[in-house]
Design a protein around this motif. Structure first.
Motif, PDB file in Angstrom:
ATOM      1  N   LEU A  63       4.665 112.011   6.300  1.00  0.00           N
ATOM      2  CA  LEU A  63       4.900 111.858   7.622  1.00  0.00           C
ATOM      3  C   LEU A  63       5.416 110.298   8.004  1.00  0.00           C
ATOM      4  N   GLY A  64       5.177 109.513   7.059  1.00  0.00           N
ATOM      5  CA  GLY A  64       5.380 108.195   7.282  1.00  0.00           C
ATOM      6  C   GLY A  64       6.763 107.864   7.357  1.00  0.00           C
ATOM      7  N   ILE A  65       7.564 108.874   6.019  1.00  0.00           N
ATOM      8  CA  ILE A  65       8.815 108.854   6.209  1.00  0.00           C
ATOM      9  C   ILE A  65       9.656 109.465   7.156  1.00  0.00           C
ATOM     10  N   LEU A  66       8.788 110.374   8.009  1.00  0.00           N
ATOM     11  CA  LEU A  66       9.502 111.019   9.083  1.00  0.00           C
ATOM     12  C   LEU A  66       9.741 109.974  10.143  1.00  0.00           C
ATOM     13  N   GLN A  67       8.738 109.283  10.178  1.00  0.00           N
ATOM     14  CA  GLN A  67       8.583 108.283  11.448  1.00  0.00           C
ATOM     15  C   GLN A  67      10.137 107.264  11.044  1.00  0.00           C
ATOM     16  N   ASP A  68      10.053 106.896   9.688  1.00  0.00           N
ATOM     17  CA  ASP A  68      11.125 106.007   9.567  1.00  0.00           C
ATOM     18  C   ASP A  68      12.485 106.824   9.946  1.00  0.00           C
ATOM     19  N   VAL A  69      12.676 108.066   9.531  1.00  0.00           N
ATOM     20  CA  VAL A  69      13.888 108.787   9.852  1.00  0.00           C
ATOM     21  C   VAL A  69      14.007 108.734  11.388  1.00  0.00           C
ATOM     22  N   ALA A  74      -5.187 114.069   9.436  1.00  0.00           N
ATOM     23  CA  ALA A  74      -4.611 113.828   8.067  1.00  0.00           C
ATOM     24  C   ALA A  74      -3.097 114.051   8.359  1.00  0.00           C
ATOM     25  N   PRO A  75      -2.594 112.767   7.792  1.00  0.00           N
ATOM     26  CA  PRO A  75      -1.218 112.752   7.717  1.00  0.00           C
ATOM     27  C   PRO A  75      -0.215 114.012   7.114  1.00  0.00           C
ATOM     28  N   TYR A  76      -0.687 114.337   5.890  1.00  0.00           N
ATOM     29  CA  TYR A  76      -0.314 115.209   5.056  1.00  0.00           C
ATOM     30  C   TYR A  76      -0.218 116.767   5.809  1.00  0.00           C
ATOM     31  N   SER A  77      -1.415 116.832   6.508  1.00  0.00           N
ATOM     32  CA  SER A  77      -1.719 118.135   7.045  1.00  0.00           C
ATOM     33  C   SER A  77      -0.858 118.186   8.189  1.00  0.00           C
ATOM     34  N   LEU A 119       4.827 116.632  16.779  1.00  0.00           N
ATOM     35  CA  LEU A 119       6.103 116.348  16.484  1.00  0.00           C
ATOM     36  C   LEU A 119       6.890 115.291  17.767  1.00  0.00           C
ATOM     37  N   VAL A 120       6.579 116.008  18.716  1.00  0.00           N
ATOM     38  CA  VAL A 120       6.784 115.335  20.184  1.00  0.00           C
ATOM     39  C   VAL A 120       6.254 113.840  20.099  1.00  0.00           C
ATOM     40  N   VAL A 121       4.782 113.844  19.861  1.00  0.00           N
ATOM     41  CA  VAL A 121       4.333 112.382  19.820  1.00  0.00           C
ATOM     42  C   VAL A 121       5.013 111.399  18.940  1.00  0.00           C
ATOM     43  N   LEU A 122       5.213 111.675  17.619  1.00  0.00           N
ATOM     44  CA  LEU A 122       5.589 111.173  16.660  1.00  0.00           C
ATOM     45  C   LEU A 122       7.106 110.623  17.053  1.00  0.00           C
ATOM     46  N   ILE A 123       7.982 111.388  17.755  1.00  0.00           N
ATOM     47  CA  ILE A 123       9.251 111.229  17.864  1.00  0.00           C
ATOM     48  C   ILE A 123       9.277 109.934  19.086  1.00  0.00           C
ATOM     49  N   VAL A 124       8.414 110.293  19.920  1.00  0.00           N
ATOM     50  CA  VAL A 124       8.450 109.244  21.098  1.00  0.00           C
ATOM     51  C   VAL A 124       7.953 107.901  20.573  1.00  0.00           C
ATOM     52  N   LEU A 125       6.808 107.890  19.902  1.00  0.00           N
ATOM     53  CA  LEU A 125       6.310 106.544  19.327  1.00  0.00           C
ATOM     54  C   LEU A 125       7.261 105.861  18.369  1.00  0.00           C
ATOM     55  N   ALA A 126       7.757 106.694  17.318  1.00  0.00           N
ATOM     56  CA  ALA A 126       8.567 106.284  16.637  1.00  0.00           C
ATOM     57  C   ALA A 126      10.084 105.827  16.987  1.00  0.00           C
ATOM     58  N   TRP A 127      10.460 106.512  18.154  1.00  0.00           N
ATOM     59  CA  TRP A 127      12.000 106.168  18.673  1.00  0.00           C
ATOM     60  C   TRP A 127      11.625 104.801  19.388  1.00  0.00           C
ATOM     61  N   ARG A 128      10.593 104.492  19.882  1.00  0.00           N
ATOM     62  CA  ARG A 128      10.221 103.395  20.593  1.00  0.00           C
ATOM     63  C   ARG A 128       9.870 102.194  19.944  1.00  0.00           C
ATOM     64  N   ASN A 129       8.985 102.590  18.989  1.00  0.00           N
ATOM     65  CA  ASN A 129       7.993 101.522  18.487  1.00  0.00           C
ATOM     66  C   ASN A 129       7.845 101.504  16.791  1.00  0.00           C
ATOM     67  N   ARG A 154       6.694 102.322  13.579  1.00  0.00           N
ATOM     68  CA  ARG A 154       5.415 102.842  13.053  1.00  0.00           C
ATOM     69  C   ARG A 154       4.088 102.861  13.738  1.00  0.00           C
ATOM     70  N   THR A 155       4.063 103.000  14.935  1.00  0.00           N
ATOM     71  CA  THR A 155       2.835 102.941  15.906  1.00  0.00           C
ATOM     72  C   THR A 155       1.617 103.878  15.542  1.00  0.00           C
ATOM     73  N   TYR A 156       2.257 105.054  15.398  1.00  0.00           N
ATOM     74  CA  TYR A 156       1.271 106.104  14.905  1.00  0.00           C
ATOM     75  C   TYR A 156       0.641 105.925  13.528  1.00  0.00           C
ATOM     76  N   CYS A 157       1.457 105.665  12.562  1.00  0.00           N
ATOM     77  CA  CYS A 157       1.014 104.985  11.299  1.00  0.00           C
ATOM     78  C   CYS A 157       0.091 103.930  11.313  1.00  0.00           C
ATOM     79  N   ASN A 158       0.294 102.812  12.258  1.00  0.00           N
ATOM     80  CA  ASN A 158      -0.727 101.820  12.228  1.00  0.00           C
ATOM     81  C   ASN A 158      -1.727 101.642  13.308  1.00  0.00           C
ATOM     82  N   THR A 159      -1.916 102.814  14.054  1.00  0.00           N
ATOM     83  CA  THR A 159      -2.888 102.793  15.043  1.00  0.00           C
ATOM     84  C   THR A 159      -3.844 104.099  14.949  1.00  0.00           C
ATOM     85  N   ILE A 160      -3.323 105.042  14.469  1.00  0.00           N
ATOM     86  CA  ILE A 160      -3.941 106.525  14.572  1.00  0.00           C
ATOM     87  C   ILE A 160      -4.459 107.053  13.028  1.00  0.00           C
TER      88      ILE A 160
END
Length: 497
Positions: free
Chosen positions: A73-79, A127-130, A183-193, A195-201
């Motif tokens: 999930l972290g790598i997906l945010q990086d992508v 859980a990130p893996y789930s 996926l939509v939440v991840l795309i919005v957060l990662a596209w704009r900011n 690793r926001t999801y990774c470091n806040t949730i």
């Protein structure tokens, strides 16, 4: 060089873990199934002390490299962030922001309480893996299989058997909607900011972030060379570098090494931190609205989609209301063989759905029960649990499903068959059948005369509940329509017969 090594390993892990969820041939798990078992939460729930200690030592030594190399999930945010950064003007688009510690530790507290209390749906949601497993199996897998079916179509036209068609079907609507929303939440957060999801949730990120404060090797800023240009802060997708004050928040740094390549004054290095003057972690702020709003939005989506329930059919082909037919009423869900009990399964299953993706018989699907939402349960509309198959136990990374061999599988009673007299074609249509008895692998169903006083009367099934293992062959192969005349009732606690 360090960044290239990190990127190579991240691509390798991300690609292979994704293929574990996409592979429908069953050939990859024997080679790369260990990649699922070294994920933090599955290793913790499986009580795999060696793996947990290895990840803790890795974090204390190198920082949060788990988040940037191993976690899919972290790598997906990086992508996603990299795709936006491909535009030249967007290359340096980030900015430093203080950590939202109150939100991070609040989510971690909810996660721990849910884990201990057995609220599997909340654990599976956070859980990130789930989360990545749901995205891969519900969003990526259908696209992958459609592509395979297209290749199979053209291969058939040239008499080639290199590809074969496979079914593409929606497991459950709530889980699909949750996967899409995540996926939509991840795309919005990662596209704009970034690793926001990774470091806040992410609760795993919070735990590893606490440990990484004490890591031996970390990003350090040489204050003698740094001119506070701010390029490192604008390149840091974790928003953890305060370039003006020469500080790094090590609880959020994922050791991606992007800042090292960005610095034009050779002021940033990844090296042994103790004995050198390293930047102090930045203070936590009181509030920050954007990540909070995104988190509440994701929670609202979950609450909405979790209320969706699959409805039983009430009409025959949409033409007429069904009368004199009894809808099978399964009181207890059927758990996979080797789940031991409903309590044990709820405590150990992360809802990653790797077993759902790997099941070759189409038996497993995510639950729609709010308390155990997204955890797998068995349903026999598309097939039955074959005695020679133990794929779910083979791929489960948490040992929520555990079988020592096939002998244990065929002797584990997950439920028992129940005959519905009102639906049986022998009585409703006056024909001979016996399909359930012929296909029962344990011989638990016998055909006896419907009239005890007349040996020549048509025969009806009788279930020996002591021998039935609940495989579902009778339910799946029953010719009664629209509702089966025999169904499996699950057991809260599985036993050996």
């Amino acid at each position: 060089m360090l960044r290239k090594i990190r990127l190579t390993l991240a691509v390798l892990f991300f690609g292979l873990i994704t293929l574990l969820f996409l592979d429908f041939t069953g050939s990859l798990h024997a080679w790369f199934g260990w990649m699922a078992k070294i994920q933090f939460l599955p290793a913790l729930l499986a009580l795999n002390v060696g793996i947990v200690l290895l990840l803790v030592v890795l974090t204390l030594l190198l920082g949060r490299v788990y988040c940037s190399v191993i976690c899919p999930l972290g790598i997906l945010q990086d992508v996603i962030s990299w795709m936006n950064g491909r535009r030249k003007k967007k290359r340096y688009r980030f900015s430093y922001s203080p950590a939202m510690s109150w939100l991070r530790y609040s989510v971690l507290g909810v996660f721990i309480v849910s884990l201990l209390a057995g609220f599997g749906s909340i654990v599976a949601l956070l859980a990130p893996y789930s989360s990545y497993g749901r995205i891969a199996s519900n969003v990526f897998a259908p696209v992958y299989r459609w592509g395979n079916n297209i290749l199979a179509y053209f291969a058939e036209r040239i008499d080639s058997y290199a590809f074969y068609e496979t079914d593409v079907w929606l497991k459950t609507l709530p889980t699909f909607l949750i996967a899409v929303a995540t996926l939509v939440v991840l795309i919005v957060l990662a596209w704009r900011n970034g690793r926001t999801y990774c470091n806040t949730i992410c609760p795993v990120g919070t735990v590893l972030g606490f440990l990484s404060r004490f890591s031996l090797f970390r990003i350090t800023i040489d204050t003698d060379k740094c001119n506070a240009c701010g390029l490192c802060s604008r390149r840091c997708k974790a928003a953890c570098i305060d370039g003006k004050n020469h500080c790094v928040d090590y609880s959020r740094c994922v050791a991606c090494m992007d800042c090292i390549d960005t610095c034009t004054h050779d002021a940033i290095h990844y090296r042994f931190a103790y004995g050198r003057k390293a930047g102090k972690p930045a203070p936590a702020p009181e509030t920050q609205e954007n990540p909070r709003r995104s988190f509440l939005t994701a929670t609202a989506l979950l609450a909405t989609t979790a209320l969706v329930k699959a409805q039983e059919k009430k009409v025959d082909g949409g033409l007429a209301t069904i009368e004199k037919k009894k809808i099978p009423n399964r009181q207890t869900p059927i758990l996979p063989p080797g789940a031991k009990s409903a309590h044990h399964f709820a405590q150990h299953c992360t809802g990653c759905q790797l077993c759902v993706s790997a099941c070759p018989n189409g038996v497993l699907r995510p639950s729609t029960d709010l308390m155990k939402l997204m955890q797998p349960e068995m349903s026999y509309e598309r097939g039955y649990c074959r005695p020679e198959c133990a794929r779910c136990a083979e791929v489960c990374p948490t040992d929520a499903i555990r079988l020592t061999d096939l002998a244990e599988k065929v002797s584990t009673q997950v439920g028992h068959a129940v005959w519905v007299k009102e639906n049986c074609v022998v009585l409703t249509d006056g024909v001979e059948c016996g399909n359930c008895a012929r296909h029962c692998p344990t011989g638990a169903i016998l055909m006896v005369p419907s009239d005890p006083g007349n040996e020549k009367s048509r025969k009806i099934p009788v279930v020996n509940v002591e021998r039935c293992i609940g495989c579902g062959a009778c339910e799946n192969l029953c010719p009664a329509r629209p509702f089966s005349a025999i169904y499996v009732e699950g057991h809260e606690v599985q036993r050996t017969v």
